[in-house]
Design a protein around this motif. Sequence first.
Motif, PDB file in Angstrom:
ATOM      1  N   ASP A  64      49.581  48.769  49.035  1.00  0.00           N
ATOM      2  CA  ASP A  64      49.241  50.416  48.978  1.00  0.00           C
ATOM      3  C   ASP A  64      50.018  50.921  47.633  1.00  0.00           C
ATOM      4  O   ASP A  64      49.317  51.772  47.034  1.00  0.00           O
ATOM      5  CB  ASP A  64      50.018  51.003  50.277  1.00  0.00           C
ATOM      6  CG  ASP A  64      49.238  50.965  51.322  1.00  0.00           C
ATOM      7  OD1 ASP A  64      47.878  50.513  51.162  1.00  0.00           O
ATOM      8  OD2 ASP A  64      49.705  50.983  52.491  1.00  0.00           O
ATOM      9  N   ASP A  65      51.310  50.359  47.303  1.00  0.00           N
ATOM     10  CA  ASP A  65      51.845  50.881  45.910  1.00  0.00           C
ATOM     11  C   ASP A  65      50.946  50.508  44.816  1.00  0.00           C
ATOM     12  O   ASP A  65      50.592  51.233  44.078  1.00  0.00           O
ATOM     13  CB  ASP A  65      53.043  50.258  45.913  1.00  0.00           C
ATOM     14  CG  ASP A  65      54.148  51.156  47.090  1.00  0.00           C
ATOM     15  OD1 ASP A  65      53.806  52.000  47.377  1.00  0.00           O
ATOM     16  OD2 ASP A  65      55.349  50.418  46.926  1.00  0.00           O
ATOM     17  N   MET A  66      50.608  49.256  45.098  1.00  0.00           N
ATOM     18  CA  MET A  66      49.539  48.525  43.875  1.00  0.00           C
ATOM     19  C   MET A  66      48.389  49.359  43.618  1.00  0.00           C
ATOM     20  O   MET A  66      47.866  49.679  42.572  1.00  0.00           O
ATOM     21  CB  MET A  66      49.379  47.242  44.233  1.00  0.00           C
ATOM     22  CG  MET A  66      49.280  46.496  43.026  1.00  0.00           C
ATOM     23  SD  MET A  66      48.806  44.546  43.746  1.00  0.00           S
ATOM     24  CE  MET A  66      50.819  44.034  44.078  1.00  0.00           C
ATOM     25  N   LEU A  67      47.585  49.744  44.907  1.00  0.00           N
ATOM     26  CA  LEU A  67      46.448  50.299  44.714  1.00  0.00           C
ATOM     27  C   LEU A  67      46.655  52.055  44.429  1.00  0.00           C
ATOM     28  O   LEU A  67      45.663  52.415  43.678  1.00  0.00           O
ATOM     29  CB  LEU A  67      45.710  50.208  46.045  1.00  0.00           C
ATOM     30  CG  LEU A  67      45.289  48.843  46.473  1.00  0.00           C
ATOM     31  CD1 LEU A  67      44.806  48.886  48.003  1.00  0.00           C
ATOM     32  CD2 LEU A  67      44.189  48.444  45.729  1.00  0.00           C
ATOM     33  N   HIS A  96      46.438  45.844  35.700  1.00  0.00           N
ATOM     34  CA  HIS A  96      46.784  46.248  37.108  1.00  0.00           C
ATOM     35  C   HIS A  96      45.841  45.626  38.118  1.00  0.00           C
ATOM     36  O   HIS A  96      46.014  45.403  39.337  1.00  0.00           O
ATOM     37  CB  HIS A  96      47.008  47.587  37.313  1.00  0.00           C
ATOM     38  CG  HIS A  96      48.199  47.951  36.643  1.00  0.00           C
ATOM     39  ND1 HIS A  96      49.434  47.596  36.704  1.00  0.00           N
ATOM     40  CD2 HIS A  96      48.361  48.687  35.639  1.00  0.00           C
ATOM     41  CE1 HIS A  96      50.469  47.744  36.127  1.00  0.00           C
ATOM     42  NE2 HIS A  96      49.790  48.779  35.259  1.00  0.00           N
ATOM     43  N   GLN A  97      44.464  45.828  37.765  1.00  0.00           N
ATOM     44  CA  GLN A  97      43.363  45.436  38.956  1.00  0.00           C
ATOM     45  C   GLN A  97      43.280  43.965  39.223  1.00  0.00           C
ATOM     46  O   GLN A  97      42.893  43.729  40.174  1.00  0.00           O
ATOM     47  CB  GLN A  97      42.009  45.737  38.298  1.00  0.00           C
ATOM     48  CG  GLN A  97      41.826  47.420  38.382  1.00  0.00           C
ATOM     49  CD  GLN A  97      40.543  47.845  38.016  1.00  0.00           C
ATOM     50  OE1 GLN A  97      39.230  47.148  38.108  1.00  0.00           O
ATOM     51  NE2 GLN A  97      40.184  49.109  37.891  1.00  0.00           N
ATOM     52  N   VAL A  98      43.563  43.222  37.853  1.00  0.00           N
ATOM     53  CA  VAL A  98      43.634  41.797  38.150  1.00  0.00           C
ATOM     54  C   VAL A  98      44.702  41.539  39.215  1.00  0.00           C
ATOM     55  O   VAL A  98      44.546  40.609  40.269  1.00  0.00           O
ATOM     56  CB  VAL A  98      43.824  41.008  36.875  1.00  0.00           C
ATOM     57  CG1 VAL A  98      44.164  39.447  37.272  1.00  0.00           C
ATOM     58  CG2 VAL A  98      42.632  41.157  36.104  1.00  0.00           C
ATOM     59  N   ILE A  99      45.915  41.794  39.046  1.00  0.00           N
ATOM     60  CA  ILE A  99      47.150  41.720  39.991  1.00  0.00           C
ATOM     61  C   ILE A  99      46.634  42.108  41.449  1.00  0.00           C
ATOM     62  O   ILE A  99      47.013  41.424  42.113  1.00  0.00           O
ATOM     63  CB  ILE A  99      48.307  42.444  39.634  1.00  0.00           C
ATOM     64  CG1 ILE A  99      48.734  41.851  37.968  1.00  0.00           C
ATOM     65  CG2 ILE A  99      49.468  42.412  40.495  1.00  0.00           C
ATOM     66  CD1 ILE A  99      49.895  42.821  37.194  1.00  0.00           C
ATOM     67  N   GLY A 136      35.692  48.606  39.716  1.00  0.00           N
ATOM     68  CA  GLY A 136      36.688  47.521  40.157  1.00  0.00           C
ATOM     69  C   GLY A 136      37.598  48.557  41.001  1.00  0.00           C
ATOM     70  O   GLY A 136      38.127  47.881  41.905  1.00  0.00           O
ATOM     71  N   ARG A 137      37.939  49.702  40.480  1.00  0.00           N
ATOM     72  CA  ARG A 137      38.857  50.359  41.204  1.00  0.00           C
ATOM     73  C   ARG A 137      38.507  50.847  42.663  1.00  0.00           C
ATOM     74  O   ARG A 137      39.173  50.578  43.766  1.00  0.00           O
ATOM     75  CB  ARG A 137      39.335  51.800  40.455  1.00  0.00           C
ATOM     76  CG  ARG A 137      40.516  52.563  40.737  1.00  0.00           C
ATOM     77  CD  ARG A 137      40.670  53.828  40.017  1.00  0.00           C
ATOM     78  NE  ARG A 137      41.160  53.278  38.667  1.00  0.00           N
ATOM     79  CZ  ARG A 137      40.199  53.806  37.729  1.00  0.00           C
ATOM     80  NH1 ARG A 137      39.057  54.538  37.786  1.00  0.00           N
ATOM     81  NH2 ARG A 137      40.367  53.270  36.345  1.00  0.00           N
ATOM     82  N   ARG A 138      37.229  51.220  42.727  1.00  0.00           N
ATOM     83  CA  ARG A 138      36.566  51.401  43.996  1.00  0.00           C
ATOM     84  C   ARG A 138      36.402  50.132  44.802  1.00  0.00           C
ATOM     85  O   ARG A 138      37.042  50.500  46.160  1.00  0.00           O
ATOM     86  CB  ARG A 138      35.256  51.767  43.802  1.00  0.00           C
ATOM     87  CG  ARG A 138      35.194  53.255  43.154  1.00  0.00           C
ATOM     88  CD  ARG A 138      33.583  53.820  43.660  1.00  0.00           C
ATOM     89  NE  ARG A 138      32.603  53.073  42.639  1.00  0.00           N
ATOM     90  CZ  ARG A 138      32.468  53.315  41.416  1.00  0.00           C
ATOM     91  NH1 ARG A 138      33.109  54.373  40.778  1.00  0.00           N
ATOM     92  NH2 ARG A 138      31.663  52.455  40.716  1.00  0.00           N
TER      93      ARG A 138
END
Lengths: 104, 254
Positions: A98-101, B136-139, B219-221
């Motif tokens: 959740d934090d990551m997202l 951040h998206q890859v992680i 990617g975010r979605r």
Amino acid sequence: MERRSAVGLVTTLLLVAACGPSGGETAATTSTTSPAATTTAVITADTTSPTVMVTSSTTTAAPKQEAATTTTSPAPPRNLDEELSEFDDLEGFLDELDDMLGNL
Amino acid sequence: MKTMRRSIILAIVLAVTAAPAAAFAQQDTGGRDATTTSTVTDERDHRLLDELKARALQMIDHQLDALGRLRSAIGNSAHITDDHAVQLLGDISAAAADLEQLAREVEAATTVPEVWQLIRQIPGFQIGNVLAPKTHQVIASDSLVAFGGKLDRFAAKLEGLITRAEENGHDVDEAWRMLEDMNGQIAEGVRSADPVAESVIGLQADDWPDPGQSVLGAGRRDLHAAGQSLRVAFGTGKGIVEILRNLFDAASDV
């Protein structure tokens, strides 16, 4: 001669007892007096109920009641939390996600 | 009469000598003013150059700090794959090397326009627009896939427990139905999260704004949707545990 007749009679009785009343039940039997009867009984049990755990019985015949007492079923877990303890970190993992997202 | 002639000659001599002297005197004063003005302007330019260089170096340090944080995020992630970590760290190192080179050029610059030209290059690294979000998206993508894997094992464990309850004669129809839902939710979550890492990891600074902006937006979605599916799956799993707990508690009470 009489002894032979007696042995034959006992064998027949054992066969009838093993194959007849308990034919569809979930058990196997062993007999201390008749190897032939033991073999027949095991085959019967294997072909009628393959999913059952087989245990031994010390009785000479295996009527239906005896078969019932020798059947075992899986016990419920003594402690469910203990069984699932390896998944205790899922809640924390989810919070971390959740934090990551939230930072995307 | 003779005295009068001498006076006139003296006056003429004075006039001839005094006028240029006054003119020279005036010229001399004007030269000193120009020198003073020139010195002040040089000092002001030098100060402006120093200030601009300091500002440029500060901006570069800010970008280098951001790269340091990205390195830490990768290092602290327990779930990023080795391949993804290597690729991202390579991108970060390359950006850091370019920024350090830029800093050296700023320090060596001798004119204000030169420093301005170097400052204008800093946003071109697109660290905030591309490198940071893609890292951040890859992680997140790798972490969600790892979470899905753990949920899969959780579901398998629950399946075993439901089977045991069923063999003990309990009615577990609801638990089976929920387990099926849970497995579907896990699959959906992993299906959304898994492709994101590969779709964004190749983005470079030149890809901003197109196609970087749209790829990162998608990617975010997808990652948020995956997180939602997996959260629901976990909730379903907890519901199954409650059903089993009630069944086994009831059985042990008998």
